[in-house]
Design a protein around this motif. Sequence first.
Motif, mmCIF file in Angstrom:
data_model
loop_
_atom_site.group_PDB
_atom_site.id
_atom_site.type_symbol
_atom_site.label_atom_id
_atom_site.label_comp_id
_atom_site.label_asym_id
_atom_site.label_seq_id
_atom_site.Cartn_x
_atom_site.Cartn_y
_atom_site.Cartn_z
ATOM 1 N N GLN A 21 28.242 22.453 9.499
ATOM 2 C CA GLN A 21 29.131 23.409 10.159
ATOM 3 C C GLN A 21 30.559 23.280 9.638
ATOM 4 O O GLN A 21 31.252 24.282 9.460
ATOM 5 C CB GLN A 21 29.087 23.206 11.668
ATOM 6 N N VAL A 22 31.009 22.053 9.405
ATOM 7 C CA VAL A 22 32.346 21.849 8.844
ATOM 8 C C VAL A 22 32.415 22.454 7.446
ATOM 9 O O VAL A 22 33.397 23.107 7.072
ATOM 10 C CB VAL A 22 32.704 20.350 8.802
ATOM 11 N N ARG A 23 31.368 22.263 6.669
ATOM 12 C CA ARG A 23 31.348 22.822 5.312
ATOM 13 C C ARG A 23 31.316 24.349 5.346
ATOM 14 O O ARG A 23 31.924 25.008 4.502
ATOM 15 C CB ARG A 23 30.148 22.263 4.544
ATOM 16 N N ALA A 74 34.759 25.450 5.988
ATOM 17 C CA ALA A 74 35.567 25.290 4.775
ATOM 18 C C ALA A 74 35.337 26.448 3.813
ATOM 19 O O ALA A 74 36.276 26.993 3.223
ATOM 20 C CB ALA A 74 35.242 23.960 4.102
ATOM 21 N N ALA A 75 34.078 26.863 3.655
ATOM 22 C CA ALA A 75 33.774 27.985 2.767
ATOM 23 C C ALA A 75 34.388 29.273 3.293
ATOM 24 O O ALA A 75 34.932 30.086 2.519
ATOM 25 C CB ALA A 75 32.259 28.133 2.629
ATOM 26 N N GLY A 76 34.329 29.470 4.612
ATOM 27 C CA GLY A 76 34.937 30.666 5.182
ATOM 28 C C GLY A 76 36.447 30.674 5.023
ATOM 29 O O GLY A 76 37.048 31.722 4.740
ATOM 30 N N PRO A 99 45.057 31.461 21.188
ATOM 31 C CA PRO A 99 44.491 32.701 21.741
ATOM 32 C C PRO A 99 43.119 33.057 21.181
ATOM 33 O O PRO A 99 42.255 33.561 21.919
ATOM 34 C CB PRO A 99 45.535 33.759 21.367
ATOM 35 N N ALA A 100 42.903 32.791 19.900
ATOM 36 C CA ALA A 100 41.594 33.106 19.308
ATOM 37 C C ALA A 100 40.491 32.271 19.942
ATOM 38 O O ALA A 100 39.362 32.742 20.130
ATOM 39 C CB ALA A 100 41.638 32.871 17.796
ATOM 40 N N ASP A 151 32.270 30.149 14.626
ATOM 41 C CA ASP A 151 32.768 31.494 14.900
ATOM 42 C C ASP A 151 33.879 31.864 13.917
ATOM 43 O O ASP A 151 34.820 31.093 13.716
ATOM 44 C CB ASP A 151 33.307 31.558 16.338
ATOM 45 N N PRO A 152 33.781 33.035 13.277
ATOM 46 C CA PRO A 152 34.782 33.419 12.270
ATOM 47 C C PRO A 152 36.207 33.435 12.788
ATOM 48 O O PRO A 152 37.159 33.281 11.999
ATOM 49 C CB PRO A 152 34.325 34.827 11.854
ATOM 50 N N ARG A 153 36.392 33.606 14.087
ATOM 51 C CA ARG A 153 37.755 33.628 14.619
ATOM 52 C C ARG A 153 38.441 32.270 14.527
ATOM 53 O O ARG A 153 39.674 32.179 14.595
ATOM 54 C CB ARG A 153 37.735 34.132 16.057
ATOM 55 N N LEU A 154 37.665 31.214 14.355
ATOM 56 C CA LEU A 154 38.280 29.907 14.140
ATOM 57 C C LEU A 154 39.080 29.876 12.843
ATOM 58 O O LEU A 154 40.038 29.111 12.708
ATOM 59 C CB LEU A 154 37.210 28.817 14.109
ATOM 60 N N LEU A 155 38.679 30.707 11.887
ATOM 61 C CA LEU A 155 39.402 30.744 10.613
ATOM 62 C C LEU A 155 40.844 31.192 10.816
ATOM 63 O O LEU A 155 41.743 30.781 10.083
ATOM 64 C CB LEU A 155 38.689 31.673 9.628
#
Length: 406
Positions: A31-33, A36-38, A115-116, A243-247
């Motif tokens: 999940q961490v990787r 990182a890719a995202g 907020p995200a 979740d993409p919002r973490l990016l």
Amino acid sequence: MHHTIDDGPAFDDEAVLLVGHGSRRERSNEQVRELAAGLESRLEIPVDAAFLELAEPSIEAAFDGLAGVVDRVTVVHCSLFAASHVKNDVPLAVEQVRTEHDLEIDVGAHLGVHPAILEILDERAAAVERMIGVDREVDDVAVVCCGRGSSDPDANGDVHKLARLFYEGRSFSRVEASFVGVTEPTLEESLHGLAKHRPDAVVVLPYMLGDGVLTQRVRDWTDEFDADYPYVAAAAGDPLGTDPRLLEVFADRWQEARSGSVEMSCDTCKYKVDLQGYEDDLGGARAMVRALAHRASHADREDVDDEPHVHDGPNRHVAVCTNRTCTEMGSSAVLERLRQATRDADGCDVRITRSSCLGRCGDGPMVAVYPDGVWYGDVDDADAERIVSSHLERDRIVSDIVDRTL
């Protein structure tokens, strides 16, 4: 080619290192990787993943791979709160890297309350409501935000802040903070306390990134509560995951680090402020030695399903400063002599580790013995033998070379 994106300019000689804790469960490391890719796709610069322990590559190994390829690295924490890993372990590893590589290194803040993240939690709660057939606008729905729990009061305080912010503006009857362990209230205590209010439903949100042993405990305890209290519908949601919002949060922390605008909660940091009940943790030197001991204290066990974060450390940990000044004064030879002497000693349960600067330049070579809190200065090979034979084997401090005690 130089890229310009919403988060600021990026350069060909720059990279990001996303640092996670590390887990014996490879899915959590993956999940961490994935994150990182995202993040690499979002920032359009190289993003590597590294881990504090239990997984590869280590922070030091990741920097070894980046050195000579890029000139600047920004460290981004894959940690929700600023506890000891963020405050001690990662900075310690970075300082060691700085002594070995000519790199510009920026270090960002933890993810924190963003907020995200509140948006993600809101969706997690809504999914649970749909599953158990309730509606916060109509029914009495209570929420428990459950963190893993920490020995750092500042980190635990952020869970309570998160719970309050999640309550504001939403139609829940109440939102409470709880913890899996280490501190109180535990999830079990919070659930039984909520039962007295007789809500229609209780939604439990595990405030964690990975889906592993701790999140399963949250689900199990919630299911037990649901069975014990038939008049309350209860279920647990999913963790934050990938979740993409973490990016968006990672990108903010990256930009803050690059612009020198990182804000840490120093006013409530137990390592910098004399907080009642945490007096023994005050002082950066003490914290650093504890961090060294912590990094060396994890050992693999077969019963990892019962305890995911086990410490099977030695009775003592010895840190030897190998920063430039101490090295010039002979600390490398002292380190090797200590290691040899402990190997030769009978029943000497100790681990010897290199450290970055211990803040006593000119008084070295410096040797710190933990948990005793005894620091030795101006140590030579013969002194190393005495530290082992007297202090480590017989609990007798070598008084004539004591530099300080903590």
